[in-house]
Design an enzyme around this catalytic site. Structure first.
Site, PDB file in Angstrom:
ATOM      1  N   ASP A  23       0.843  -1.197   0.000  1.00  0.00           N
ATOM      2  CA  ASP A  23       0.000   0.000   0.000  1.00  0.00           C
ATOM      3  C   ASP A  23       0.882   1.253   0.000  1.00  0.00           C
ATOM      4  OD1 ASP A  23      -1.870   1.950   0.455  1.00  0.00           O
ATOM      5  OD2 ASP A  23      -2.273   1.360   2.541  1.00  0.00           O
ATOM      6  N   ASP A  27      -3.673   3.934   2.727  1.00  0.00           N
ATOM      7  CA  ASP A  27      -5.113   3.980   3.005  1.00  0.00           C
ATOM      8  C   ASP A  27      -5.611   2.588   3.402  1.00  0.00           C
ATOM      9  OD1 ASP A  27      -4.916   2.692   0.606  1.00  0.00           O
ATOM     10  OD2 ASP A  27      -6.342   3.966  -0.474  1.00  0.00           O
ATOM     11  N   ASP A 100      -6.012 -10.096 -15.306  1.00  0.00           N
ATOM     12  CA  ASP A 100      -7.127 -11.001 -15.091  1.00  0.00           C
ATOM     13  C   ASP A 100      -8.328 -10.415 -15.843  1.00  0.00           C
ATOM     14  OD1 ASP A 100      -8.861 -12.865 -13.840  1.00  0.00           O
ATOM     15  OD2 ASP A 100      -7.669 -12.772 -12.004  1.00  0.00           O
ATOM     16  N   ASP A 203     -10.914 -15.534 -16.562  1.00  0.00           N
ATOM     17  CA  ASP A 203     -11.793 -16.043 -15.513  1.00  0.00           C
ATOM     18  C   ASP A 203     -12.926 -16.858 -16.144  1.00  0.00           C
ATOM     19  OD1 ASP A 203     -12.343 -15.483 -12.485  1.00  0.00           O
ATOM     20  OD2 ASP A 203     -14.313 -15.194 -13.414  1.00  0.00           O
ATOM     21  N   GLU A 262      -9.018 -20.061 -16.778  1.00  0.00           N
ATOM     22  CA  GLU A 262      -9.475 -20.729 -15.553  1.00  0.00           C
ATOM     23  C   GLU A 262     -10.600 -21.663 -15.965  1.00  0.00           C
ATOM     24  OE1 GLU A 262     -11.473 -19.920 -11.168  1.00  0.00           O
ATOM     25  OE2 GLU A 262     -12.068 -18.738 -12.885  1.00  0.00           O
ATOM     26  N   HIS A 324      -6.156 -17.364  -5.172  1.00  0.00           N
ATOM     27  CA  HIS A 324      -6.945 -16.525  -4.266  1.00  0.00           C
ATOM     28  C   HIS A 324      -8.295 -17.138  -3.881  1.00  0.00           C
ATOM     29  CE1 HIS A 324      -8.485 -15.936  -8.234  1.00  0.00           C
ATOM     30  NE2 HIS A 324      -9.566 -15.376  -7.725  1.00  0.00           N
ATOM     31  N   ASP A 325      -8.573 -18.356  -4.340  1.00  0.00           N
ATOM     32  CA  ASP A 325      -9.864 -18.983  -4.032  1.00  0.00           C
ATOM     33  C   ASP A 325      -9.744 -20.162  -3.065  1.00  0.00           C
ATOM     34  OD1 ASP A 325     -11.412 -17.329  -5.674  1.00  0.00           O
ATOM     35  OD2 ASP A 325     -11.161 -18.611  -7.430  1.00  0.00           O
TER      36      ASP A 325
HETATM   37  O1  TEU Z   1     -13.705 -18.444  -9.774  1.00  0.00           O
HETATM   38  C1  TEU Z   1     -14.594 -19.385 -10.314  1.00  0.00           C
HETATM   39  C2  TEU Z   1     -14.725 -20.573  -9.433  1.00  0.00           C
HETATM   40  O2  TEU Z   1     -14.629 -21.695  -9.864  1.00  0.00           O
HETATM   41  C3  TEU Z   1     -14.907 -20.245  -8.009  1.00  0.00           C
HETATM   42  O3  TEU Z   1     -16.114 -19.592  -7.954  1.00  0.00           O
HETATM   43  C4  TEU Z   1     -14.941 -21.340  -7.033  1.00  0.00           C
HETATM   44  O4  TEU Z   1     -15.986 -22.210  -7.302  1.00  0.00           O
HETATM   45  C5  TEU Z   1     -15.136 -20.693  -5.685  1.00  0.00           C
HETATM   46  O5  TEU Z   1     -14.116 -19.741  -5.518  1.00  0.00           O
HETATM   47  C6  TEU Z   1     -15.145 -21.681  -4.574  1.00  0.00           C
HETATM   48  O6  TEU Z   1     -13.840 -21.984  -4.180  1.00  0.00           O
HETATM   49  C7  TEU Z   1     -13.502 -17.208 -10.379  1.00  0.00           C
HETATM   50  C8  TEU Z   1     -12.640 -16.339  -9.485  1.00  0.00           C
HETATM   51  O7  TEU Z   1     -11.387 -16.980  -9.326  1.00  0.00           O
HETATM   52  C9  TEU Z   1     -13.340 -16.091  -8.184  1.00  0.00           C
HETATM   53  O8  TEU Z   1     -12.549 -15.346  -7.298  1.00  0.00           O
HETATM   54  C10 TEU Z   1     -14.611 -15.340  -8.505  1.00  0.00           C
HETATM   55  O9  TEU Z   1     -15.356 -15.171  -7.330  1.00  0.00           O
HETATM   56  C11 TEU Z   1     -15.460 -16.076  -9.540  1.00  0.00           C
HETATM   57  O10 TEU Z   1     -14.701 -16.518 -10.666  1.00  0.00           O
HETATM   58  C12 TEU Z   1     -16.485 -15.157 -10.112  1.00  0.00           C
HETATM   59  O11 TEU Z   1     -15.839 -14.209 -10.904  1.00  0.00           O
END
Ligand code: TEU
Length: 539
Positions: A23, A27, A100, A203, A262, A324-325
């Site tokens: 950052d 902020d 992305d 995505d 993805e 990140h998921d």
């Molecule tokens: O993720 C798609 C996806 O497969 C995820 O929704 C997954 O099922 C979920 O994160 C459960 O673990 C992409 C992005 O990576 C995610 O961050 C977004 O929320 C989603 O698309 C919608 O854009």
């Protein structure tokens, strides 16, 4: 470095979650100038590209994945001038920029959707998927389900029709069958390519097209309602292939551009592989790797399958342990604060035949933060609490040093910092020669200076072991043997005919500094060992 080094194939890609990286204006929210200030760090680490999670204007219902405008930068991240500066500064250091692109859906606050929902005859009406059920307005148009929760159809009172969304109701899906939408999507690629962007992470690209007749998905057994149907009509439609061809043609009209998809709902490597090829994507993620327990057999079978699948279509594999998921690999595999397993995982990821993807903080073994119910921000985490671990866990601020807020910001960050930052941070690990960070750095250097580890062939040595994973990477001039012990106990590797009698040199190890004595053709290993050996082939 080899002359024909191709950044996305031979290099390493590092994913940044921009709001959590650094950052610059204090902020509490990471920004582009913050990333620029850390380019030196990334360059020393040795990465060849950074993939930025979305940086476009967004109301943040889905933390940037609900984009309001594809052609601008969110002011919280900075300005378009900052972005151009980032491109310039990154390129100066031979770091490529991957953006992305979330083109399946857009924010409901976008001008396009606002116009579309205003009336049935608005010129933007057909930019989204509006339908009704002849049986009456209390019935959704079909049985399709949102991936997050509930029906995929939201009734809109003003125009008395339903619109379709796969994720949040605030993320309506675009109608890719509309020629104006299609053209606009292609313009998005051109806009960023013309600015100098090197590649894209697409995505849920295989969700762009839905069945043109909107047939009901057939039922199946599953745990949560989304899994109670086979997703054959709302995803992976054949029209996708034409779009990939067009996208690829645009990318190929610029030098060395790249796209990785993805693959949404790809539960097998086969599904991901079918989208990779010369007139399709350069790469598609195979997430099966991310789902392996700490067991060499699981990784080994995926690697073998992925390699053989892609050799059929000249595709190039990629490997990912974090994004990140998902909960971080250090949280999934790590024992408390110990990093030995993380070194084994790193040695595997960075010596396989395929592009490695790293996720910020992985190189210092960042763990997921734990959140109380009222601290959860992720909509999916909120909805499924306490049955699903919120995705916030893996998105906490980067741990740079032991100063307040881990050196990420002088203000309270948008998401809390992991309390282990006092010990676990970049500064500390830089100073410790045995740290995970230095292990990653060494691996990256070795990968960059050892051509066999980039394009060399992959030959498995072990196949059915739960403990050991060993393989050879080989090109005309050198052979690298990678030996990984997934267990805490000592083990030994049988040196078969292809490995015997060679003059092995130690390239890198987390456990030893010399080649061990090989007795009766057995190579000894201690627990959690990751070692790389090399010999120069006779010409
Ligand atoms: O993720 C798609 C996806 O497969 C995820 O929704 C997954 O099922 C979920 O994160 C459960 O673990 C992409 C992005 O990576 C995610 O961050 C977004 O929320 C989603 O698309 C919608 O854009």
């Amino acid at each position: 470095m080899e002359n024909n080094f191709l950044w996305w194939r031979d290099g390493v890609i590092y994913q940044i979650y921009p709001r959590s990286f650094s950052d610059s204006n204090n902020d509490g929210f990471g920004d582009l100038l913050g990333i620029i200030s850390k380019l030196e760090y990334l360059s020393e680490l040795g990465v060849d590209a950074i993939w930025l999670s979305p940086i476009y204007p967004s109301p943040d219902k889905d933390f940037g994945y609900d984009i309001a405008d594809y052609f601008d930068i969110d002011p919280r991240f900075g300005t378009m001038a900052d972005f151009d500066l980032l491109l310039h500064e990154a390129h100066k250091r031979n770091i490529h920029i991957v953006l992305d692109l979330v083109l399946n859906h857009i924010s409901d606050q976008s001008t396009w959707f606002q116009a579309s929902k205003s009336s049935r005859d608005n010129p933007y009406r057909d930019w989204f998927i509006w339908r009704e059920n002849p049986k009456g307005k209390q019935y959704p148009p079909n049985n399709w389900h949102s991936n997050f929760w509930g029906s995929a159809w939201k009734y809109d009172k003003t125009t008395e029709q339903y619109y379709y969304y796969m994720f949040l109701k605030e993320e309506p899906d675009l109608n890719w069958r509309n020629p104006d939408v299609y053209k606009k999507m292609m313009d998005v690629f051109k806009f960023w390519l013309n600015r100098g962007v090197d590649g894209f992470r697409l995505d849920v690209f295989n969700e762009y097209f839905k069945d043109d007749q909107f047939r009901d998905n057939p039922p199946k057994l599953g745990i949560r309602p989304f899994e109670w149907q086979k997703h054959i009509f709302d995803v992976n439609r054949p029209e996708m292939m034409g779009a990939l061809k067009d996208i690829r043609a645009i990318l190929d009209s610029y030098p060395e551009r790249y796209a990785v998809g993805e693959t949404f709902l790809a539960t097998t490597s086969e599904e991901a592989a079918k989208y990779i090829g010369p007139d399709k994507l350069h790469d598609a993620f195979d997430f099966t790797f991310l789902e392996c327990p700490w067991n060499s057999k699981c990784f080994s079978s995926i690697i073998t399958r992925w390699n053989s699948l892609l050799s059929r279509n000249d595709g190039w594999p990629n490997y990912v342990l974090n994004n990140h998921d998902q909960p971080r690999s250090a949280t999934r595999y790590g024992k408390r604060e110990e990093d030995e397993r993380m070194k084994v995982a790193a040695a595997m990821l960075l010596t396989l035949r395929g592009t490695p993807f790293l996720y910020y903080g992985e190189e210092i073994g960042m763990r997921d933060i734990k959140l109380k119910r009222n601290e959860i921000l992720d909509p999916v985490g909120k909805h499924y609490w306490p049955f699903f671990v919120s995705r916030d866990g893996c998105r906490s601020p980067m741990q740079w040093d032991s100063s307040e807020n881990a050196g990420f910001s002088k203000r309270k960050p948008w998401l809390k910092v992991h309390p282990n930052y006092l010990q676990r941070n970049v500064k500390n690990q830089k100073e410790d020669p045995n740290s995970l960070l230095n292990f990653y750095k060494n691996l990256l250097t070795i990968r960059k200076t050892t051509p066999a580890l980039q394009k060399g062939s992959f030959v498995p040595v072990t196949s059915n072991s739960r403990r050991l994973l060993a393989y050879i990477r080989q090109d005309v001039s050198q052979t690298v043997l990678v030996v990984l012990n997934f267990s805490h106990h000592k083990a030994r590797l049988a040196m078969g005919s292809q490995l015997r009698g060679k003059d092995w040199q130690l390239l890198l190890s987390n456990k030893r500094s010399l080649v061990p004595e090989i007795k009766n053709n057995w190579l000894p290993l201690v627990g959690d060992e990751a070692s790389l050996y090399i010999y120069k082939n006779k010409k």
